[in-house]
Motif scaffolding. Structure first.
Motif, PDB file in Angstrom:
ATOM      1  N   ILE A   1       0.827  -1.261  -0.055  1.00 15.20           N
ATOM      2  CA  ILE A   1       0.028  -0.015   0.080  1.00 15.20           C
ATOM      3  C   ILE A   1       0.827   1.143  -0.027  1.00 15.20           C
ATOM      4  O   ILE A   1       0.233   2.315  -0.022  1.00 15.20           O
ATOM      5  N   CYS A   2       2.111   1.338  -0.081  1.00 15.35           N
ATOM      6  CA  CYS A   2       2.970   2.294   0.045  1.00 15.35           C
ATOM      7  C   CYS A   2       2.545   3.352  -1.348  1.00 15.35           C
ATOM      8  O   CYS A   2       2.605   2.485  -2.457  1.00 15.35           O
ATOM      9  N   THR A   3       2.796   4.532  -1.137  1.00 12.19           N
ATOM     10  CA  THR A   3       2.590   5.264  -2.375  1.00 12.19           C
ATOM     11  C   THR A   3       3.746   5.245  -3.150  1.00 12.19           C
ATOM     12  O   THR A   3       4.785   4.898  -2.388  1.00 12.19           O
ATOM     13  N   ARG A   4       3.877   5.826  -4.189  1.00 15.29           N
ATOM     14  CA  ARG A   4       5.390   5.915  -5.096  1.00 15.29           C
ATOM     15  C   ARG A   4       6.292   6.749  -4.103  1.00 15.29           C
ATOM     16  O   ARG A   4       7.484   6.340  -3.863  1.00 15.29           O
ATOM     17  N   ARG A   5       5.836   7.749  -3.495  1.00 16.76           N
ATOM     18  CA  ARG A   5       6.722   8.599  -2.564  1.00 16.76           C
ATOM     19  C   ARG A   5       7.085   7.851  -1.466  1.00 16.76           C
ATOM     20  O   ARG A   5       8.211   7.979  -1.127  1.00 16.76           O
ATOM     21  N   GLU A   6       6.296   7.209  -0.879  1.00 19.15           N
ATOM     22  CA  GLU A   6       6.604   6.562   0.260  1.00 19.15           C
ATOM     23  C   GLU A   6       7.756   5.379   0.072  1.00 19.15           C
ATOM     24  O   GLU A   6       8.722   5.358   0.846  1.00 19.15           O
ATOM     25  N   ALA A   7       7.537   4.767  -1.211  1.00 18.99           N
ATOM     26  CA  ALA A   7       8.319   3.674  -1.488  1.00 18.99           C
ATOM     27  C   ALA A   7       9.742   4.286  -1.752  1.00 18.99           C
ATOM     28  O   ALA A   7      10.945   3.826  -1.222  1.00 18.99           O
ATOM     29  N   ALA A   8       9.863   5.495  -2.222  1.00 22.08           N
ATOM     30  CA  ALA A   8      10.981   6.121  -2.682  1.00 22.08           C
ATOM     31  C   ALA A   8      11.775   6.698  -1.557  1.00 22.08           C
ATOM     32  O   ALA A   8      12.882   6.487  -1.097  1.00 22.08           O
ATOM     33  N   LEU A   9      10.962   7.254  -0.498  1.00 23.44           N
ATOM     34  CA  LEU A   9      11.498   7.630   0.736  1.00 23.44           C
ATOM     35  C   LEU A   9      12.139   6.332   1.738  1.00 23.44           C
ATOM     36  O   LEU A   9      12.953   6.340   2.372  1.00 23.44           O
ATOM     37  N   ALA A  10      11.444   5.193   1.515  1.00 24.29           N
ATOM     38  CA  ALA A  10      11.827   4.188   2.356  1.00 24.29           C
ATOM     39  C   ALA A  10      13.125   3.509   1.910  1.00 24.29           C
ATOM     40  O   ALA A  10      13.827   2.692   2.574  1.00 24.29           O
ATOM     41  N   ALA A  11      13.437   3.892   0.688  1.00 26.61           N
ATOM     42  CA  ALA A  11      14.391   3.114   0.012  1.00 26.61           C
ATOM     43  C   ALA A  11      15.649   3.488   0.400  1.00 26.61           C
ATOM     44  O   ALA A  11      15.860   4.711   0.790  1.00 26.61           O
ATOM     45  N   SER A  12      16.578   2.577   0.496  1.00 30.36           N
ATOM     46  CA  SER A  12      18.067   2.915   0.816  1.00 30.36           C
ATOM     47  C   SER A  12      18.686   2.769  -0.310  1.00 30.36           C
ATOM     48  O   SER A  12      18.426   2.127  -1.064  1.00 30.36           O
ATOM     49  N   ALA A  13      20.107   3.235  -0.159  1.00 34.12           N
ATOM     50  CA  ALA A  13      20.813   2.834  -1.194  1.00 34.12           C
ATOM     51  C   ALA A  13      21.175   1.223  -1.132  1.00 34.12           C
ATOM     52  O   ALA A  13      20.988   0.594  -0.170  1.00 34.12           O
ATOM     53  N   PRO A  14      21.751   0.558  -2.363  1.00 28.34           N
ATOM     54  CA  PRO A  14      21.985   1.161  -3.496  1.00 28.34           C
ATOM     55  C   PRO A  14      20.825   1.481  -4.658  1.00 28.34           C
ATOM     56  O   PRO A  14      19.548   0.510  -4.268  1.00 28.34           O
TER      57      PRO A  14
END
Ligand code: GLU
Length: 315
Positions: A98-111
């Motif tokens: 259910i993550c929005t695109r923005r949430e998914a991007a914020l939760a992402a860590s490198a790489p």
């Protein structure tokens, strides 16, 4: 029998970069006797341009490229994709997110993947037992993601050689197989289609190299590992700034050249030279078919220079 496919997305017109990939794919197929299927990848609703499918076919024919079967439209095959997504959900190999695109991007860590897409860290993995549960917990329509195994993943690309991802979950992330509006995502649709159409040889741009381990996981998850095709990822054409050929480099659409009175023979002459064929003039498709040799295709990215553009215009 070996089978390949030409798979244009009707999101834009053919330009010199993707035309070169299609031409090489066609040359390889006709030299080796592979069957060619034309598949129009028109699932990406908002980005699809009206008549771009017709335009792509016209551009391909103009270059001298033909096919044995198709066009087959992905938009007509949505029931098959839905069945595959259901199977993966039932087997718990995929889960609602259910993550929005923005949430998914914020939760992402490198790489981060090379294309700039964030690697999803699995926030929703194991959280919801069903689509309904995810929907009622969030009030949102969930997307569906494939649960990537943690294992290393390897394959041998027929052009680029050995490829290895040490930890596919960390490096590639749980990727979307169906969007929240229900549309199948590229990674899923392409595998369902390639498997059903009996595709054995995939020739495409190296920008899709890191889609390959994702697609291989989908084959495994759908119990079709025996149908994983051979892959050939070809280097891209870039501008003098090193970036992938695009509008910023001027108008390199085939239709633009055609309308300016430049012949297909002339365009083929440039594409031939960019494909390792020693050629400094116009060339017929028959001649090109005789002369093309995959072993001579340069492994470096091809840079389109101002001289190339001038050469086309001075034909
Ligand atoms: N439709 C994709 C594209 O135009 C190609 C997909 C593929 O070859 O797997 O980029």
């Amino acid at each position: 029998m070996e089978v390949t496919r030409l798979a244009p997305s009707p999101t834009g017109a053919l330009h010199l970069g993707n035309a070169r990939t299609f031409l090489i794919n066609w040359l390889m197929a006709r030299q080796a006797g592979w069957k060619i299927i034309l598949r129009i990848e028109d699932l990406d609703g908002p980005r699809i341009k009206p008549h771009a499918d017709q335009q792509a076919m016209q551009d391909l024919r103009w270059l001298g490229i033909d096919w044995d079967e198709g066009p087959i439209y992905q938009s007509k095959r949505t029931d098959r994709y839905a069945a595959a997504v259901k199977e993966l959900l039932d087997q718990k190999l995929a889960y609602p997110c259910i993550c929005t695109r923005r949430e998914a991007a914020l939760a992402a860590s490198a790489p981060h993947a090379e294309d700039g897409a964030a690697v999803y860290p699995g926030t929703c993995r194991g959280k919801y037992n069903s689509i309904e549960a995810a929907r009622s917990a969030s009030g949102r329509e969930p997307a569906i993601r494939l649960a990537m195994p943690q294992a290393p993943l390897e394959f041998t690309d027929q052009f680029c050689g050995q490829q290895r991802w040490n930890n596919s979950q960390q490096q590639l992330g749980d990727f979307v197989i169906a969007k929240s509006d229900g549309t199948a995502a590229y990674q899923l649709a392409v595998v369902v289609d390639d498997a059903e159409m009996g595709i054995t040889q995939i020739v495409r741009g190296e920008d899709l190299l890191d889609s390959t381990p994702r697609q291989m996981i989908v084959y495994h998850a759908l119990n079709m590992a025996d149908r994983i095709p051979h892959y050939f990822h070809l280097p891209l054409v870039v501008g003098t700034d090193g970036r992938r050929l695009a509008k910023r480099h001027g108008d390199t659409r085939l239709s633009h050249y055609r309308e300016s009175g430049i012949s297909a023979r002339r365009i083929r002459g440039l594409l031939a030279r960019w494909s390792g064929v020693p050629c400094d003039s116009d060339i017929s498709i028959e001649q090109l078919l005789k002369q093309f040799d995959l072993a001579r295709l340069p492994h470096d990215r091809m840079i389109m220079s101002a001289d190339d553009e001038a050469w086309l215009n001075n034909g």
